[in-house]
Design a protein around this motif. Structure first.
Motif, PDB file in Angstrom:
ATOM      1  N   PHE A  32       0.818  -1.206   0.000  1.00 34.14           N
ATOM      2  CA  PHE A  32       0.000   0.000   0.000  1.00 34.14           C
ATOM      3  C   PHE A  32       0.857   1.264   0.000  1.00 34.14           C
ATOM      4  O   PHE A  32       0.579   2.229   0.697  1.00 34.14           O
ATOM      5  CB  PHE A  32      -0.977   0.011   1.178  1.00 34.14           C
ATOM      6  N   GLY A  33       1.907   1.266  -0.761  1.00 36.30           N
ATOM      7  CA  GLY A  33       2.754   2.436  -0.874  1.00 36.30           C
ATOM      8  C   GLY A  33       3.775   2.235  -1.973  1.00 36.30           C
ATOM      9  O   GLY A  33       3.707   1.267  -2.742  1.00 36.30           O
ATOM     10  N   ALA A  34       4.718   3.163  -2.063  1.00 39.62           N
ATOM     11  CA  ALA A  34       5.778   3.052  -3.062  1.00 39.62           C
ATOM     12  C   ALA A  34       6.917   3.966  -2.643  1.00 39.62           C
ATOM     13  O   ALA A  34       6.714   4.952  -1.937  1.00 39.62           O
ATOM     14  CB  ALA A  34       5.252   3.451  -4.436  1.00 39.62           C
ATOM     15  N   SER A  35       8.106   3.624  -3.066  1.00 36.13           N
ATOM     16  CA  SER A  35       9.257   4.442  -2.687  1.00 36.13           C
ATOM     17  C   SER A  35      10.348   4.280  -3.746  1.00 36.13           C
ATOM     18  O   SER A  35      10.240   3.441  -4.640  1.00 36.13           O
ATOM     19  CB  SER A  35       9.777   4.011  -1.310  1.00 36.13           C
ATOM     20  N   ARG A  36      11.378   5.092  -3.646  1.00 36.15           N
ATOM     21  CA  ARG A  36      12.510   4.928  -4.551  1.00 36.15           C
ATOM     22  C   ARG A  36      13.259   3.644  -4.207  1.00 36.15           C
ATOM     23  O   ARG A  36      13.106   3.128  -3.093  1.00 36.15           O
ATOM     24  CB  ARG A  36      13.436   6.135  -4.419  1.00 36.15           C
ATOM     25  N   PRO A  37      14.084   3.092  -5.104  1.00 29.47           N
ATOM     26  CA  PRO A  37      14.545   3.664  -6.374  1.00 29.47           C
ATOM     27  C   PRO A  37      13.535   3.514  -7.510  1.00 29.47           C
ATOM     28  O   PRO A  37      12.601   2.718  -7.426  1.00 29.47           O
ATOM     29  CB  PRO A  37      15.793   2.843  -6.666  1.00 29.47           C
ATOM     30  N   TYR A  38      13.770   4.303  -8.539  1.00 27.19           N
ATOM     31  CA  TYR A  38      12.920   4.230  -9.718  1.00 27.19           C
ATOM     32  C   TYR A  38      13.211   2.932 -10.471  1.00 27.19           C
ATOM     33  O   TYR A  38      14.337   2.441 -10.465  1.00 27.19           O
ATOM     34  CB  TYR A  38      13.170   5.432 -10.632  1.00 27.19           C
ATOM     35  N   THR A  39      12.186   2.420 -11.109  1.00 27.02           N
ATOM     36  CA  THR A  39      12.347   1.123 -11.781  1.00 27.02           C
ATOM     37  C   THR A  39      11.366   0.983 -12.948  1.00 27.02           C
ATOM     38  O   THR A  39      10.334   1.664 -12.983  1.00 27.02           O
ATOM     39  CB  THR A  39      12.100  -0.029 -10.775  1.00 27.02           C
ATOM     40  N   LEU A  40      11.737   0.112 -13.855  1.00 31.38           N
ATOM     41  CA  LEU A  40      10.837  -0.184 -14.983  1.00 31.38           C
ATOM     42  C   LEU A  40      10.113  -1.516 -14.782  1.00 31.38           C
ATOM     43  O   LEU A  40       9.344  -1.941 -15.641  1.00 31.38           O
ATOM     44  CB  LEU A  40      11.639  -0.243 -16.295  1.00 31.38           C
ATOM     45  N   THR A  41      10.383  -2.158 -13.644  1.00 36.30           N
ATOM     46  CA  THR A  41       9.825  -3.503 -13.439  1.00 36.30           C
ATOM     47  C   THR A  41       8.294  -3.505 -13.425  1.00 36.30           C
ATOM     48  O   THR A  41       7.670  -4.506 -13.764  1.00 36.30           O
ATOM     49  CB  THR A  41      10.325  -4.117 -12.121  1.00 36.30           C
ATOM     50  N   ASN A  42       7.698  -2.372 -13.000  1.00 31.55           N
ATOM     51  CA  ASN A  42       6.225  -2.326 -12.990  1.00 31.55           C
ATOM     52  C   ASN A  42       5.668  -2.462 -14.402  1.00 31.55           C
ATOM     53  O   ASN A  42       4.657  -3.129 -14.621  1.00 31.55           O
ATOM     54  CB  ASN A  42       5.741  -1.023 -12.359  1.00 31.55           C
ATOM     55  N   TYR A  43       6.336  -1.813 -15.349  1.00 31.21           N
ATOM     56  CA  TYR A  43       5.879  -1.900 -16.739  1.00 31.21           C
ATOM     57  C   TYR A  43       6.186  -3.276 -17.325  1.00 31.21           C
ATOM     58  O   TYR A  43       5.419  -3.791 -18.142  1.00 31.21           O
ATOM     59  CB  TYR A  43       6.503  -0.788 -17.586  1.00 31.21           C
ATOM     60  N   LYS A  44       7.319  -3.860 -16.889  1.00 37.90           N
ATOM     61  CA  LYS A  44       7.628  -5.225 -17.347  1.00 37.90           C
ATOM     62  C   LYS A  44       6.552  -6.185 -16.863  1.00 37.90           C
ATOM     63  O   LYS A  44       6.086  -7.058 -17.597  1.00 37.90           O
ATOM     64  CB  LYS A  44       9.000  -5.658 -16.826  1.00 37.90           C
TER      65      LYS A  44
END
Lengths: 279, 398
Positions: A32-44
């Motif tokens: 129920f949240g999100a934080s850094r680091p940035y990533t492309l895994t969500n789109y993968k």
């Protein structure tokens, strides 16, 4: 200066949430949240393991059918209201508008009563000697979702098409008739070119609204009639994976943008994109 | 690290986690000025997180009972009818926000959408998930709940890091709910998998409950399942889902399906559905909560969460619900089990007949309280997220 309030509204209620959601889609998820680091895994994940192909297919099918029915019905009723309804116009418009006042969920539940095993349709068919057990396909399937979504979208469609017909003045049709155009020719050569753009816009709008709905499928879709939106809802509310939910949302947004651009391209190809109304 | 993170043992800083409220605030700034601001604002702002945790600690709770109490939890568990006279006597206005599934509540608190809530109701089994949000629980003041002494020892209060975080106010057992006018009583969960029930049953879209029940049926240890065992659960759920006419959005929705005659029985049924259906005029709905393979029981916990606006009244309300009379009135309304000793004598016949109060030990042995998988697990073991994913894959096809 006049456009400033509109720009502020657009920025506040459309651009900012969109940018925020886009930002989320690149963050690393936590419960129920999100934080850094940035990533492309969500789109993968959104295009791979988490992509619900059968739900997306359901969405496309249901969205196209609903959009086609709504545009067709909107055209017919809009034409009738504009040119033929006479004194019936205002009462009919009132009935159409008042149907929107009924609660969204109540209207969805009403279809359970109509399409259920003990509903009006089953009873009517039962009187004809058919088994009610054979009618289970009516409810908790794509059919029920499609019917309910058409019902939900139809008032909007009729009103939009009615508005689209208003600038198409009767004298255009009279002039065409004077020149020897038959009724089908008047439709093809006069009416359709003038209302092609609003009709196409309505098609895309109803497609987007219908294919992204998740409430109607939740109550009427059963195990086979769920749509893509349920995957986004699940990511945000059940698994608490907001980043994946955001990526799935942007994926859908991309598809809708492509559909919109395709509509513009089709209008341009048909040379209907810059038809001007009015006198 | 702010107040709430100490309460839950979870380290949360304003720079690590982004709540929806934080982002809405930041988004407004974006529209007014720079569209790229959310990216910039993601770190460094101090608003939002502390706002939700800014209530006085439990020991500092002072004031007069009365005013508005904001409730977040399951419909009916706000005891509006049962506590009507108490609310009126103390000039209390209850404002209720309902959840459909356990996850709703975690999502609402994590996003900041439940700020100012005074009373929260949650299912004991998903306590770890709520604790992991770091935004719900706070140490409660037991001295403000003198009637906690009335609790049956079988129903201990919820504790986290040795601190009181909630009290049980009702319990129930999951079972096979069915329409006795249409089918004889199913005696085993396996009955529902028979071909004759295909398209005749339903289940609830509740991952925690669905997985917990399947694991109990398969004799697995729910909070300590291996990946292979979870796959077994997934296969079982898939078979059950293939029997279903639809997956109900909630227990209320599943009751409606029974009342309307769309289904004849429910996987993941609930004793209280009998009462709901009776209220709707269908008095033939019954629940077998002791199927051959066993089942599981839930306990509804209640707490005063972080950021409560009116903690004084919230504590007083909870304490009233811990009295035998108050709790019995609540169970008479909702038809759930009472964890309060002495409440039985005040229960209506309908409520008293639901559970064997003279032998709760046997009931809880056959249908024990079971925790959901934890939010973090060692390699090879499943987490709550794994369980939810398997449920969604098996049941929703997502």
């Amino acid at each position: 200066l006049c456009t400033l309030p509109a720009l502020i509204g657009l920025g506040l209620f459309f651009v900012a949430p969109l940018v925020t959601l886009g930002f989320y889609s690149f963050l690393t998820p936590s419960l129920f949240g999100a934080s850094r680091p940035y990533t492309l895994t969500n789109y993968k994940a959104a295009t791979g393991s988490a992509f619900p192909s059968h739900l997306a297919w359901n969405s496309v099918i249901v969205g196209l059918i609903v959009a086609a029915i709504c545009v067709a019905a909107g055209l017919v009723v809009g034409y009738w209201l504009t040119y033929s309804a006479g004194r019936m116009r205002m009462p009919v418009l009132f009935i159409i508008i008042s149907s929107v006042f009924a609660n969204y969920l109540v209207r969805i539940y009403a279809w359970r009563l109509v399409l259920g095993q003990n509903g009006a349709v089953a009873r009517a068919i039962g009187y004809l000697g058919f088994s009610r057990q054979s009618l289970t396909f009516l409810l908790f399937d794509r059919f029920a979702v499609t019917v309910a979504l058409v019902h939900l979208m139809l008032p909007l469609s009729v009103l939009l098409m009615f508005a689209a017909f208003r600038p198409v003045e009767p004298r255009y049709l009279e002039a065409a008739e004077d020149l020897g155009a038959t009724a089908p020719t008047r439709w093809r050569r006069v009416i359709l070119p003038l209302i092609a753009a609003p009709a196409a816009t309505l098609f895309v709008l109803t497609f987007v609204l219908a294919s992204s709905d998740y409430v109607t499928p939740t109550f009427l879709g059963g195990t086979n009639g769920q749509l893509y939106g349920i995957q986004i809802l699940t990511a945000f509310q059940v698994t608490g994976d907001w980043s994946l939910g955001a990526a799935l949302s942007f994926l859908a947004l991309g598809v809708y943008l492509v559909a919109y651009l395709a509509m513009l391209g089709a209008l341009r190809l048909a040379r209907l994109h810059n038809i001007r109304w009015g006198t | 690290v702010n107040v709430e993170s100490e309460a839950t043992g979870t380290e949360v800083t304003s720079c690590d986690v982004y709540s929806r409220r934080v982002f809405i605030g930041r988004g407004a700034g974006v529209a007014a000025g720079i569209l790229a601001a959310p990216v910039v604002a993601a770190c460094g702002s101090s608003s939002g997180e502390t706002a939700s945790g800014g209530t006085a600690s439990a020991s500092a709770v002072k004031g007069t009972v009365g005013g508005t109490v904001n409730y977040y939890g399951y419909q009916g568990n706000d005891a509006l009818q049962a506590m009507k006279s108490w609310n009126a006597e103390h000039h209390v206005t209850f404002r209720s926000n309902y959840i459909a599934t356990h996850e709703d509540l975690a999502a609402k608190f994590a996003s900041g959408a439940a700020a100012g809530t005074d009373v929260v109701n949650w299912d004991y089994q998903v306590e770890a998930m709520y604790a992991a949000t770091g935004k719900i629980f706070q140490p409660m003041d037991a001295s403000l709940l003198p009637n906690m002494k009335n609790l049956d020892p079988a129903f201990p209060p919820a504790r986290l890091n040795n601190g009181l975080i909630g009290v049980p106010l009702d319990f129930g057992t999951i079972g096979i709910t069915y329409d006795s006018a249409r089918i004889p009583e199913p005696t085993a969960w396996a009955d529902l998998l028979q071909p004759k029930f295909k398209g005749q049953i339903s289940m609830v879209n509740d991952p925690a409950s669905g997985v917990n029940l399947a694991a109990n049926i398969l004799k697995l240890n729910t909070p300590h399942m291996t990946t292979a065992q979870l796959n077994q659960v997934g296969e079982y759920l898939k078979r059950m889902r293939e029997q279903c006419r639809t997956v109900a959005a909630s227990w209320g929705d599943m009751t409606t399906l029974l009342v309307q005659g769309e289904i004849v029985a429910c996987y993941d049924g609930w004793v209280s559905m009998n009462g709901f259906a009776a209220q709707a005029g269908k008095k033939t709905v019954k629940t077998n909560f002791t199927p051959k393979e066993g089942s599981w029981s839930y306990v509804d916990m209640f707490c005063v969460p972080q950021g409560a606006n009116n903690p004084v009244t919230a504590y007083a309300w909870l304490d009233e619900m811990l009295t035998p009379q108050g709790n019995a009135a609540y169970q008479n309304q909702n038809l759930q089990g009472s964890p309060v000793r002495g409440a039985e004598q005040y229960l209506s016949t309908a409520a008293r007949d639901l559970y064997p109060y003279n032998d709760l030990k046997s009931l809880l042995a056959a249908a024990p309280f079971t925790l959901a998988p934890p939010t973090k697990a060692p390699p090879g073991y499943v987490t709550y997220a794994d369980a939810v994913a398997v449920f969604n894959h098996a049941v929703n096809g997502t």
